[in-house]
Design an enzyme around this catalytic site. Structure first.
Site, PDB file in Angstrom:
ATOM      1  N   ALA A   1       6.766   4.949  44.280  1.00  0.00           N
ATOM      2  CA  ALA A   1       5.918   5.830  43.469  1.00  0.00           C
ATOM      3  C   ALA A   1       4.491   5.757  43.995  1.00  0.00           C
ATOM      4  O   ALA A   1       4.001   4.683  44.357  1.00  0.00           O
ATOM      5  CB  ALA A   1       5.966   5.411  42.006  1.00  0.00           C
TER       6      ALA A   1
ATOM      7  N   HIS B   1       7.415   0.881  38.377  1.00  0.00           N
ATOM      8  CA  HIS B   1       8.442   0.077  37.710  1.00  0.00           C
ATOM      9  C   HIS B   1       9.253   0.930  36.742  1.00  0.00           C
ATOM     10  O   HIS B   1      10.489   0.829  36.679  1.00  0.00           O
ATOM     11  CB  HIS B   1       7.800  -1.069  36.918  1.00  0.00           C
ATOM     12  CG  HIS B   1       7.105  -2.093  37.743  1.00  0.00           C
ATOM     13  ND1 HIS B   1       5.743  -2.264  37.707  1.00  0.00           N
ATOM     14  CD2 HIS B   1       7.570  -3.013  38.618  1.00  0.00           C
ATOM     15  CE1 HIS B   1       5.397  -3.252  38.518  1.00  0.00           C
ATOM     16  NE2 HIS B   1       6.486  -3.718  39.090  1.00  0.00           N
TER      17      HIS B   1
ATOM     18  N   SER C   1       1.045  -0.288  42.772  1.00  0.00           N
ATOM     19  CA  SER C   1       1.240  -1.733  42.884  1.00  0.00           C
ATOM     20  C   SER C   1       0.504  -2.422  41.753  1.00  0.00           C
ATOM     21  O   SER C   1      -0.582  -1.980  41.343  1.00  0.00           O
ATOM     22  CB  SER C   1       0.703  -2.243  44.227  1.00  0.00           C
ATOM     23  OG  SER C   1       0.645  -3.658  44.261  1.00  0.00           O
TER      24      SER C   1
ATOM     25  N   GLN D   1      11.764  -6.996  51.207  1.00  0.00           N
ATOM     26  CA  GLN D   1      12.464  -7.659  50.108  1.00  0.00           C
ATOM     27  C   GLN D   1      13.782  -6.967  49.811  1.00  0.00           C
ATOM     28  O   GLN D   1      14.811  -7.632  49.601  1.00  0.00           O
ATOM     29  CB  GLN D   1      11.584  -7.663  48.865  1.00  0.00           C
ATOM     30  CG  GLN D   1      12.266  -8.200  47.616  1.00  0.00           C
ATOM     31  CD  GLN D   1      11.335  -8.206  46.425  1.00  0.00           C
ATOM     32  OE1 GLN D   1      10.566  -9.144  46.249  1.00  0.00           O
ATOM     33  NE2 GLN D   1      11.386  -7.168  45.608  1.00  0.00           N
TER      34      GLN D   1
ATOM     35  N   ASP E   1       8.638  -2.605  48.256  1.00  0.00           N
ATOM     36  CA  ASP E   1       8.803  -3.920  48.875  1.00  0.00           C
ATOM     37  C   ASP E   1      10.009  -3.836  49.811  1.00  0.00           C
ATOM     38  O   ASP E   1      11.089  -4.356  49.514  1.00  0.00           O
ATOM     39  CB  ASP E   1       8.987  -4.989  47.807  1.00  0.00           C
ATOM     40  CG  ASP E   1       7.763  -5.117  46.915  1.00  0.00           C
ATOM     41  OD1 ASP E   1       6.718  -5.563  47.411  1.00  0.00           O
ATOM     42  OD2 ASP E   1       7.849  -4.755  45.726  1.00  0.00           O
TER      43      ASP E   1
ATOM     44  N   LEU F   1       3.537  -3.908  34.311  1.00  0.00           N
ATOM     45  CA  LEU F   1       4.309  -2.751  34.749  1.00  0.00           C
ATOM     46  C   LEU F   1       3.444  -1.506  34.915  1.00  0.00           C
ATOM     47  O   LEU F   1       2.534  -1.246  34.133  1.00  0.00           O
ATOM     48  CB  LEU F   1       5.420  -2.467  33.741  1.00  0.00           C
ATOM     49  CG  LEU F   1       6.394  -3.622  33.463  1.00  0.00           C
ATOM     50  CD1 LEU F   1       7.477  -3.175  32.498  1.00  0.00           C
ATOM     51  CD2 LEU F   1       7.002  -4.161  34.753  1.00  0.00           C
TER      52      LEU F   1
ATOM     53  N   GLY G   1       6.499  -8.144  35.505  1.00  0.00           N
ATOM     54  CA  GLY G   1       5.595  -7.661  34.479  1.00  0.00           C
ATOM     55  C   GLY G   1       4.405  -6.926  35.066  1.00  0.00           C
ATOM     56  O   GLY G   1       4.406  -6.523  36.228  1.00  0.00           O
TER      57      GLY G   1
END
Length: 290
Positions: free
Chosen positions: A185, A41, A194, A162, A159, A37, A35
């Site tokens: 982005a 995202h 972020s 990740q 990330d 966002l 969330g």
């Protein structure tokens, strides 16, 4: 766009979606989020749109990947704005489980990722982080892809570690999931978007671009003819960032495929510069492939 809370509701919604009724179709495309966002995202959601027959995004702030002193309780929850952005981007289903829906009992069974990949860099400074990530992503993959037998998941390169850990998990467990990477982005000045950028003060926001600049400088120095050893370049980059008022955790060059230190003479196009540093109370991460 519809919203569901429980795993049975999610599986039923995927099965009932019009796209799943076509012969040979019915494979979800999935974008997991916590969330709050931003445009990064939403770029991942738009990238995922043509990759499946039904587009699912999740919103779940996963307690397992926060350390005790981190920002789980204060992490922004922006539900209405998030849903509006997802619907505008073409999302079909939002899976927004409560903690009791995804963890109905204490999660005593957790995934322990490969320490060579997960205990370095972010894993070194945030011990247990990737155990929490892998555990929740495996649960989400089970929820989204179980009935369809597989599909596509989109994760951002922002990330980077990740992304590598999730890809290794999918490979090791032979999961029927294609993991697709989305580009980072950035704001006009180069700062990686972020959710935690919102913690920055006005002055810190103006200064925050120094992290991406440090990574660019490190990558350029590493590629220069007759460059000093990488360890010396990394130490210089750390010192420069510290002199600018940051508290850096790491600035380093690694092989893309396993995030280990590169061998001498590593070819261009196989490396990535990664960094993490705290500016005031806000910890930011970034990376640059080269």
């Amino acid at each position: 766009m519809i919203t569901v809370r429980t795993i049975p509701e999610l599986r039923a919604a995927i099965a009932a979606h019009p796209g799943t009724g076509r012969p040979g179709k019915g494979r979800p495309a999935f974008v997991p989020t916590m969330g709050n966002l931003h445009d990064g995202h939403i770029a991942l959601v738009r990238q995922a749109r043509p990759l499946g027959d039904v587009l699912v995004a999740s919103i779940f702030v996963n307690r397992l990947q926060f350390l005790p002193y981190e920002d789980f309780d204060s992490y922004p929850r922006t539900w209405e704005a998030d849903c509006a952005k997802l619907e505008a981007a073409g999302c079909d289903i939002v899976f927004a489980p409560r903690e009791s829906d995804l963890y109905p009992e204490p999660q005593t069974f957790k995934l322990q990722p490969d320490p060579q990949l997960a205990d370095i860099l972010e894993g070194h400074f945030r011990p247990g982080f990737f155990t929490g990530v892998c555990t929740v992503v495996m649960k989400l993959f089970s929820a989204v892809f179980f009935a369809s037998g597989g599909g596509t998941a989109v994760f951002g390169k922002k990330d980077y570690q990740q992304l590598m850990v999730i890809r290794r998990m999918v490979q090791q467990f032979a999961l029927p999931v294609e993991v697709v990477a989305g580009e980072t982005a950035r704001a006009d000045d180069g700062l990686a978007l972020s959710s935690r950028n919102g913690y920055l003060s006005t002055a810190e926001r103006a200064q925050a671009v120094q992290l991406s600049a440090a990574l660019r400088a490190l990558a350029q120095a590493a590629q220069a003819p007759g460059a000093p050893p990488l360890a010396a370049l990394e130490q210089q980059a750390l010192q420069t960032l510290a002199q600018q008022g940051w508290a850096p955790d790491y600035l380093t060059v690694r092989q893309r495929h396993d995030l280990q230190p590169p061998a001498a003479g590593a070819a261009a196009g196989t490396l990535v510069a990664l960094g993490a540093a705290r500016l005031g109370s806000t910890r930011l991460i970034d990376n640059l492939e080269f």
